[in-house]
Structure formats: C-alpha cells, structure tokens
Design a protein around this motif. Structure first.
Motif, PDB file in Angstrom:
ATOM      1  N   LEU A 104     -24.459 -58.341 -24.199  1.00  0.00           N
ATOM      2  CA  LEU A 104     -23.894 -57.001 -24.301  1.00  0.00           C
ATOM      3  C   LEU A 104     -24.791 -56.092 -23.492  1.00  0.00           C
ATOM      4  O   LEU A 104     -25.982 -55.935 -23.814  1.00  0.00           O
ATOM      5  N   ILE A 105     -24.264 -55.530 -22.418  1.00  0.00           N
ATOM      6  CA  ILE A 105     -25.090 -54.682 -21.557  1.00  0.00           C
ATOM      7  C   ILE A 105     -24.639 -53.231 -21.656  1.00  0.00           C
ATOM      8  O   ILE A 105     -23.464 -52.933 -21.861  1.00  0.00           O
ATOM      9  N   ASP A 133     -20.758 -58.651 -10.769  1.00  0.00           N
ATOM     10  CA  ASP A 133     -21.696 -57.737 -10.101  1.00  0.00           C
ATOM     11  C   ASP A 133     -21.188 -56.304 -10.153  1.00  0.00           C
ATOM     12  O   ASP A 133     -21.965 -55.368 -10.369  1.00  0.00           O
ATOM     13  N   ALA A 134     -19.879 -56.152  -9.950  1.00  0.00           N
ATOM     14  CA  ALA A 134     -19.303 -54.803 -10.006  1.00  0.00           C
ATOM     15  C   ALA A 134     -19.387 -54.237 -11.419  1.00  0.00           C
ATOM     16  O   ALA A 134     -19.636 -53.033 -11.613  1.00  0.00           O
ATOM     17  N   ILE A 135     -19.180 -55.088 -12.427  1.00  0.00           N
ATOM     18  CA  ILE A 135     -19.306 -54.638 -13.814  1.00  0.00           C
ATOM     19  C   ILE A 135     -20.727 -54.156 -14.076  1.00  0.00           C
ATOM     20  O   ILE A 135     -20.945 -53.080 -14.656  1.00  0.00           O
ATOM     21  N   ALA A 136     -21.718 -54.947 -13.660  1.00  0.00           N
ATOM     22  CA  ALA A 136     -23.112 -54.561 -13.866  1.00  0.00           C
ATOM     23  C   ALA A 136     -23.419 -53.241 -13.171  1.00  0.00           C
ATOM     24  O   ALA A 136     -24.125 -52.385 -13.725  1.00  0.00           O
ATOM     25  N   GLY A 137     -22.879 -53.046 -11.956  1.00  0.00           N
ATOM     26  CA  GLY A 137     -23.107 -51.802 -11.238  1.00  0.00           C
ATOM     27  C   GLY A 137     -22.494 -50.605 -11.943  1.00  0.00           C
ATOM     28  O   GLY A 137     -23.102 -49.528 -12.028  1.00  0.00           O
ATOM     29  N   LEU A 138     -21.280 -50.782 -12.471  1.00  0.00           N
ATOM     30  CA  LEU A 138     -20.610 -49.688 -13.184  1.00  0.00           C
ATOM     31  C   LEU A 138     -21.321 -49.367 -14.494  1.00  0.00           C
ATOM     32  O   LEU A 138     -21.462 -48.195 -14.864  1.00  0.00           O
ATOM     33  N   VAL A 139     -21.770 -50.408 -15.197  1.00  0.00           N
ATOM     34  CA  VAL A 139     -22.526 -50.171 -16.435  1.00  0.00           C
ATOM     35  C   VAL A 139     -23.832 -49.454 -16.110  1.00  0.00           C
ATOM     36  O   VAL A 139     -24.223 -48.497 -16.801  1.00  0.00           O
ATOM     37  N   VAL A 186     -20.623 -59.905 -20.981  1.00  0.00           N
ATOM     38  CA  VAL A 186     -20.508 -60.903 -19.910  1.00  0.00           C
ATOM     39  C   VAL A 186     -21.447 -62.073 -20.195  1.00  0.00           C
ATOM     40  O   VAL A 186     -22.369 -61.957 -21.001  1.00  0.00           O
ATOM     41  N   PRO A 187     -21.230 -63.215 -19.538  1.00  0.00           N
ATOM     42  CA  PRO A 187     -22.207 -64.304 -19.655  1.00  0.00           C
ATOM     43  C   PRO A 187     -23.575 -63.831 -19.147  1.00  0.00           C
ATOM     44  O   PRO A 187     -23.676 -63.223 -18.078  1.00  0.00           O
ATOM     45  N   ARG A 188     -24.616 -64.108 -19.894  1.00  0.00           N
ATOM     46  CA  ARG A 188     -25.927 -63.576 -19.547  1.00  0.00           C
ATOM     47  C   ARG A 188     -26.418 -64.074 -18.190  1.00  0.00           C
ATOM     48  O   ARG A 188     -27.112 -63.362 -17.466  1.00  0.00           O
ATOM     49  N   LEU A 189     -26.050 -65.307 -17.834  1.00  0.00           N
ATOM     50  CA  LEU A 189     -26.512 -65.859 -16.559  1.00  0.00           C
ATOM     51  C   LEU A 189     -26.093 -64.995 -15.380  1.00  0.00           C
ATOM     52  O   LEU A 189     -26.738 -64.983 -14.338  1.00  0.00           O
ATOM     53  N   ALA A 190     -24.964 -64.256 -15.556  1.00  0.00           N
ATOM     54  CA  ALA A 190     -24.441 -63.456 -14.452  1.00  0.00           C
ATOM     55  C   ALA A 190     -25.167 -62.133 -14.281  1.00  0.00           C
ATOM     56  O   ALA A 190     -25.065 -61.507 -13.227  1.00  0.00           O
ATOM     57  N   VAL A 191     -25.890 -61.699 -15.313  1.00  0.00           N
ATOM     58  CA  VAL A 191     -26.550 -60.384 -15.247  1.00  0.00           C
ATOM     59  C   VAL A 191     -28.039 -60.466 -15.556  1.00  0.00           C
ATOM     60  O   VAL A 191     -28.685 -59.445 -15.760  1.00  0.00           O
ATOM     61  N   ALA A 192     -28.588 -61.674 -15.587  1.00  0.00           N
ATOM     62  CA  ALA A 192     -30.001 -61.846 -15.939  1.00  0.00           C
ATOM     63  C   ALA A 192     -30.913 -61.058 -15.007  1.00  0.00           C
ATOM     64  O   ALA A 192     -31.886 -60.432 -15.453  1.00  0.00           O
ATOM     65  N   GLU A 226     -30.003 -54.580 -22.381  1.00  0.00           N
ATOM     66  CA  GLU A 226     -29.348 -55.640 -23.142  1.00  0.00           C
ATOM     67  C   GLU A 226     -29.459 -55.347 -24.626  1.00  0.00           C
ATOM     68  O   GLU A 226     -30.556 -55.150 -25.152  1.00  0.00           O
ATOM     69  N   LEU A 227     -28.315 -55.305 -25.307  1.00  0.00           N
ATOM     70  CA  LEU A 227     -28.270 -55.077 -26.742  1.00  0.00           C
ATOM     71  C   LEU A 227     -27.787 -56.350 -27.433  1.00  0.00           C
ATOM     72  O   LEU A 227     -27.183 -57.219 -26.813  1.00  0.00           O
ATOM     73  N   ALA A 228     -28.045 -56.446 -28.725  1.00  0.00           N
ATOM     74  CA  ALA A 228     -27.588 -57.605 -29.484  1.00  0.00           C
ATOM     75  C   ALA A 228     -26.093 -57.460 -29.770  1.00  0.00           C
ATOM     76  O   ALA A 228     -25.645 -56.448 -30.302  1.00  0.00           O
TER      77      ALA A 228
END
Length: 313
Positions: free
Chosen positions: A171-172, A227-233, A242-248, A258-260
């Motif tokens: 959860l980002i 990647d676009a999701i991470a950028g918008l967040v 998202v799967p953590r591997l994608a935003v590690a 990163e939240l629980a």
C-alpha cells in the motif's frame, strides 16, 4: 492441409480481419488471402463470410477450427519428440512475462539458468497478460509468467500452470504519509490510482478491496503502468495498492511511503503457464525442471540456493 495454411486460417478466424491477420503471421495481405483461397479449394468449402463486423466463420470454418488447433499442436509435439531423441539438443526458449516480473524476478534467475544451459537460446518477450496468453496459445511463446487472475473463469485445458512465487502487496501513499497503520474505514474514504479494468493489476486491487469489504476503490485516476501509478502517488494524486516488487525502488528512494495494508489479501501469486504436450521440447523441459522448486536463483552445483521469493506448490 499444410500447417502454414492452418496457422493463417486461425489468425484470420481470431482477428476477423485480413490486415490484422497478416501482421500476426508476418505475411502480405495478398498472401493471406491467397492461402485462405488455397485452403478453401482444397477442402471444397467456404470458410469465411464477410459482414459489417468483419470476417465470420462459416459452419465449415467453425468445424475446421478445433481440428486446425489440434493439428498444429500435434506438429509442435512431433518436432519436440524428434528434438528429444538427440541428447545434444538444446534449441531455443521463448519466454513471455509481465514487465515487472521480468525485471525484478526473471532477469536475475535467468542469468543463472543461462549459465547452466549455455546451449539454450533464450528470448524474453514483454507484454500484458492477455497478449501473453494469446501468444502462448498460438505457439509463439513457450512459457509465460504472470500474476494469477482469480476472475479469469474456467482454466484453459490447453495449458498447464504452476504457482512459482507469492509476491507481497504494498500500500503506497504520497511521501510524508508515514503512518505505520491505517484502518479499512479510513481507506474506504481515500482515493486510489489503479490500472484500467481488465488489467491483471486492477484485478488484484478489486479482489483485495472486495475481500476487505470495501467494495470498489474510489479512483482518482487510471494509469497504464505501475511506474505511472507510483509517479501519480508520489505527486499526491492518491494511494496505490500494487505488488511490492514493482515499487521497491520508489519505496527505498523515499519517493512514496509504504503503509501496512489491513486487508485479508496480502500477496499475489506469480504463475508459470505452458502448453500441455505429450513431449516437451528439451529447452522447455530444462526450464520446468529448474523451476520445480519455484522461482529461485540458479546456483552452481553444491552451492546452497537463496530463495528469491516465498513459494507455494
């Protein structure tokens, strides 16, 4: 009926369009039309009718379709059986994967596999889950790696599958939102950034929300990639699951917090899918054997492997 004609026939049946079929089988449009005509002449029946919706299979075409699929599958199995008679046979291996899985999990694992099997020519293809399954069914790819889709309906009997890893969900939130815990009621009021409906990543989010009793997430935006999701967040548009591997990397850099995640669904299964055959090609058989214990690094003989991800059989 030559396999080449059957492959072209199935491409037209699937796309319902000569132009798109020509792109799939790497032929000129005129060659596709000629091959269909040759097949129709050989069988003494029309296989397609033209309508506003495109080319539609005639009753004869519908009757031919499952046999064409079976004949092409048998041709592949015959080649595999011949290859298997040679102890020196190595061949090539076409692997399809989602981009995040390819980069974070397959790339380091395949480096070790390639070192242990230098005679195997490996081709790694990146695409979405739907395209990967299509290309697997058409014989363009030998094996694919994707996230499990719980809403995919009945499994395709042509394919075998194996869960090779379970990836934790993350959860980002925008940077600075560093609370360790957040409850479901709070999340129900938050806006989320997710991929579009039909994408395997969106299916994960919808499943996690549904099983947490949250209904559907409130969307701030839909994005075409993780990647676009991470950028918008990171820019403050909303939360993401998202799967953590994608935003590690983004988490490690502090670009997102990163939240629980308080929901019951905490991970997403990575599945390996391949076509069922009487005899598997030697290269694919080597891969399946190496992955018998899951998606772990390949290490030299005698060395102790370190698991890259948790495994469920």
């Amino acid at each position: 009926m030559h396999p080449r004609l059957l492959k072209t026939f199935l491409a037209v049946a699937r796309t319902r369009n000569v132009t798109r079929a020509a792109r799939e089988v790497n032929l000129a449009q005129s060659s596709v039309s000629d091959q269909i005509q040759v097949l129709e002449t050989e069988l003494g029946a029309s296989l397609f009718t033209r309508s506003r919706q495109g080319l539609t299979l005639t009753p004869a075409g519908e009757a031919l379709k499952p046999y064409a699929e079976d004949l092409l599958a048998l041709a592949d199995e015959a080649r595999a059986a011949i290859d298997a008679t040679s102890a020196e046979a190595a061949g090539s291996l076409s692997i399809g994967a989602l981009e995040t899985i390819a980069a974070a999990r397959l790339a380091p694992w395949l480096a070790g596999f390639r070192a242990d099997h230098p005679g195997i020519d490996i081709k790694l293809r990146i695409a979405g889950s739907g395209e990967l399954l299509r290309r697997l069914g058409d014989g363009e790819i030998d094996v694919i790696f994707s996230f499990e889709q719980s809403n995919a309906g009945e499994p395709d009997p042509r394919f075998a599958r194996r869960i090779v890893a379970a990836e934790p969900l993350a959860l980002i939130a925008p940077p600075g939102d560093n609370r360790a815990d957040v409850d479901l009621a709070t999340l129900a009021e938050k806006q989320f950034v997710a991929t579009e409906t039909g994408c395997v990543y969106r299916a994960m989010v919808d499943k996690a929300f549904a099983e947490a009793g949250l209904g559907r997430p409130r969307l701030a935006a839909e994005a075409g990639s993780i990647d676009a999701i991470a950028g918008l967040v990171a820019a403050g548009a909303g939360f993401g699951l998202v799967p953590r591997l994608a935003v590690a990397v983004a988490i490690d850099r502090g670009e997102v917090a990163e939240l629980a995640w308080p929901g019951s669904v905490r991970s997403a299964d990575i599945v390996m899918v391949w076509r069922r055959r009487r005899v598997q090609p030697p290269a694919l058989k080597a891969l399946l054997t190496a992955l018998a214990e899951g998606l772990v690094p390949v290490t030299p003989a005698g060395a102790r492997p370190r698991h890259a991800a948790s495994l469920r059989s």
